[in-house]
Structure formats: structure tokens, C-alpha cells
Write a protein that holds these residues in place. Structure first.
Motif, short mmCIF file in Angstrom:
data_model
loop_
_atom_site.label_atom_id
_atom_site.label_comp_id
_atom_site.label_asym_id
_atom_site.label_seq_id
_atom_site.Cartn_x
_atom_site.Cartn_y
_atom_site.Cartn_z
N ASP A 1 0.95 -1.13 0.01
CA ASP A 1 -0.03 0.00 -0.05
C ASP A 1 0.91 1.30 0.08
O ASP A 1 1.77 1.38 0.99
CB ASP A 1 -0.93 -0.02 1.30
N LEU A 2 0.77 1.95 -0.94
CA LEU A 2 1.53 3.20 -1.01
C LEU A 2 1.04 4.35 0.06
O LEU A 2 0.09 4.70 0.14
CB LEU A 2 1.28 3.94 -2.38
N VAL A 3 2.12 4.60 0.88
CA VAL A 3 1.65 5.53 1.98
C VAL A 3 2.43 6.80 1.81
O VAL A 3 2.15 7.78 2.61
CB VAL A 3 2.20 4.83 3.34
N GLY A 4 3.26 7.00 0.72
CA GLY A 4 3.90 8.40 0.46
C GLY A 4 4.80 8.26 -0.50
O GLY A 4 5.40 7.27 -0.91
N ALA A 5 5.01 9.56 -1.30
CA ALA A 5 5.93 9.52 -2.45
C ALA A 5 6.54 11.11 -2.47
O ALA A 5 5.60 11.98 -2.14
CB ALA A 5 5.40 9.15 -3.84
N ARG A 6 7.77 11.35 -2.58
CA ARG A 6 8.39 12.47 -2.80
C ARG A 6 9.83 12.44 -3.35
O ARG A 6 10.30 11.23 -3.26
CB ARG A 6 8.49 13.11 -1.27
N VAL A 7 10.43 13.31 -3.72
CA VAL A 7 11.63 13.52 -4.46
C VAL A 7 12.34 14.10 -3.07
O VAL A 7 12.26 15.20 -2.56
CB VAL A 7 11.69 14.58 -5.72
N ALA A 8 13.45 13.39 -2.77
CA ALA A 8 14.26 13.99 -1.74
C ALA A 8 15.70 14.35 -2.13
O ALA A 8 16.20 13.64 -2.99
CB ALA A 8 14.45 12.70 -0.63
N ALA A 9 16.09 15.27 -1.46
CA ALA A 9 17.64 15.77 -1.75
C ALA A 9 18.70 14.80 -1.40
O ALA A 9 19.73 14.85 -1.84
CB ALA A 9 17.79 16.92 -1.17
N ASP A 10 18.37 14.07 -0.39
CA ASP A 10 19.34 12.93 -0.03
C ASP A 10 18.59 11.75 0.60
O ASP A 10 17.30 11.89 0.54
CB ASP A 10 20.25 13.37 0.95
N GLU B 1 9.28 6.36 -2.98
CA GLU B 1 7.81 5.76 -2.65
C GLU B 1 7.84 5.03 -1.61
O GLU B 1 8.89 3.94 -1.58
CB GLU B 1 7.22 5.11 -4.11
N ARG B 2 7.03 5.06 -0.48
CA ARG B 2 7.12 4.23 0.42
C ARG B 2 5.72 3.19 0.73
O ARG B 2 4.70 3.70 0.39
CB ARG B 2 6.91 5.13 1.87
N TYR B 3 5.90 2.01 0.69
CA TYR B 3 4.81 0.99 0.53
C TYR B 3 5.03 0.31 1.98
O TYR B 3 5.86 0.05 2.64
CB TYR B 3 5.17 0.06 -0.65
N ARG B 4 3.56 -0.11 2.49
CA ARG B 4 3.66 -0.93 3.70
C ARG B 4 3.31 -2.32 3.15
O ARG B 4 2.04 -2.27 2.51
CB ARG B 4 2.38 -0.05 4.50
N LEU B 5 3.49 -3.25 4.04
CA LEU B 5 3.16 -4.51 3.78
C LEU B 5 2.94 -5.14 5.29
O LEU B 5 3.84 -4.94 6.15
CB LEU B 5 4.13 -5.40 3.07
N PRO B 6 2.22 -5.96 5.16
CA PRO B 6 2.00 -6.96 6.53
C PRO B 6 3.52 -7.62 6.65
O PRO B 6 4.23 -8.21 5.65
CB PRO B 6 1.10 -7.94 6.10
N ALA B 7 3.91 -8.08 7.67
CA ALA B 7 5.16 -8.52 7.85
C ALA B 7 5.30 -9.84 7.30
O ALA B 7 6.46 -10.32 6.80
CB ALA B 7 5.52 -8.51 9.56
#
Length: 198
Positions: free
Chosen positions: A21-30, A100-106
Motif C-alpha cells: 500500500d503506497l503511503v507516501g511519495a516524494r523527491v528527496a535531496a538525499d 515511494e514508501r509502501y507498507r506490507l504485512p510482516a
């Protein structure tokens, strides 16, 4: 891409990764901010990374770092088809990076995180290695190591990508050959080819 005869360990991590499940997306400088955020949120899932050269349309490809409670476990870089510490080496210096940050069940990650039948873990990285090698953040690396399960904190210590690279004699020799060829080409271009010692 899995192939009928391919063993699970031979199939790239990204091709075996369940869709989270996508929980966030961004362009990061580092890399520091996304790694710190994943640790603070105790994210179980993965980071999908699109390095700067890919963002600029001049090549590159995606990479993946899987996480358990915010602690990195596996790394894979599709651009160089590199895994584990070599994937970190391939990613180093490729900022800015789209994350992109995705969450999953362990339990969805268990098939990936369990060692292969031969006991090998080619994609595995030390808990603090991404923070140190990608972000140059020793404090974040130490916090991440402390957050890891006890058996992972001690397992081999925090290896670094340079040591892994230098241990790969074939890659080192390939770099040497390429450097020699480049030197020869430059010398020929400047009319100094006869001056080079073999």
C-alpha cells in the motif's frame, strides 16, 4: 522474468516483491530523510527508489530497500543488477532520488527475508549500512542498528559497500582494465602511445 527453472533466490527482489500500500511519495535531496522517516514510522514494507539520473531521463533504473519495523533488510538495484552491499554502492551519490514508501504485512515479506535453502542471503544488508553508505549519517546508522533485532545487530557488523566492492576481485580487475584502456586511448590521442610502459 521468473523463469520456470529459476530458484527463488535467483529471481530479483523487485520481481518477488508483493505490491504494498503506497503511503507516501516524494523527491528527496538525499537518502537521510526517507530512511529516518521509515525508522520513525517503524515502516514494514519497502522503499522504491528512482535515482536522480532516471529522474532526469538519462538512464538509471529503480532500486528497492525492504524494511522490517523501519530497519533495512534487503537491497536491490535494477540499474546495475546489483544486490546487497553492491546495490548500496550502485546507489551511492545518485541523489536527488524519488522515494515511494509502501507498507506490507510482516508475513508478506517472510519469503523474501528468509535465507535461501543453501543458507545464502545475497540481498541482505546490515541494518545501519544504508544510512551510513547512502546518507553518510553515522548517528542514523547507529539508531537503526539499535532498533534492529539482536541477532541482526551482531551478524557480521555493518559492512560497507567499498569493502564489498574491493572483495570482488573480478570487479576490481575490470575497473583496472578499463582504466588502462582509457589511459592508452588518451596517450594515443596525444601522440604519447610509445611512452607508456606495459
Amino acid at each position: 522474468m521468473t523463469g520456470e527453472g529459476a530458484s527463488p533466490a535467483a529471481v530479483p527482489v523487485r520481481d518477488r516483491l508483493p505490491r504494498g500500500d503506497l503511503v507516501g511519495a516524494r523527491v528527496a535531496a538525499d537518502f537521510a530523510a526517507p530512511l529516518a522517516s521509515a525508522l520513525a514510522d517503524e515502516l514494514t514494507g519497502y522503499l522504491r527508489l528512482e535515482p536522480g539520473d532516471a529522474l532526469l531521463g538519462v538512464g538509471g533504473s529503480e532500486a528497492v530497500i525492504t524494511l522490517e519495523s523501519g530497519v533495512p533488510v534487503l537491497a536491490y538495484d535494477a540499474g546495475d543488477d546489483a544486490d546487497g552491499p553492491a546495490a548500496l554502492a550502485a546507489l551511492a551519490g545518485t541523489t536527488p532520488v524519488r522515494v515511494e514508501r509502501y507498507r506490507l504485512p510482516a508475513d508478506a515479506l517472510d519469503p523474501l527475508h528468509d535465507p535461501g535453502t543453501d543458507g545464502t542471503e545475497p540481498f541482505r544488508v546490515a541494518p545501519g549500512a544504508p544510512a551510513r553508505e547512502l546518507a553518510g549519517d553515522d548517528a542514523l546508522a547507529e539508531r537503526t542498528r539499535e532498533a534492529a533485532p539482536a541477532d541482526r545487530r551482531a551478524a557480521g557488523g555493518d559492512h560497507d559497500a567499498l569493502a564489498a566492492f574491493l572483495a570482488d576481485e573480478e570487479r576490481v580487475e575490470a575497473v583496472r582494465r578499463e582504466a588502462r584502456a582509457e589511459a592508452r586511448a588518451r596517450a594515443d590521442e596525444w601522440g604519447l602511445g610509445d611512452q607508456l610502459a606495459e
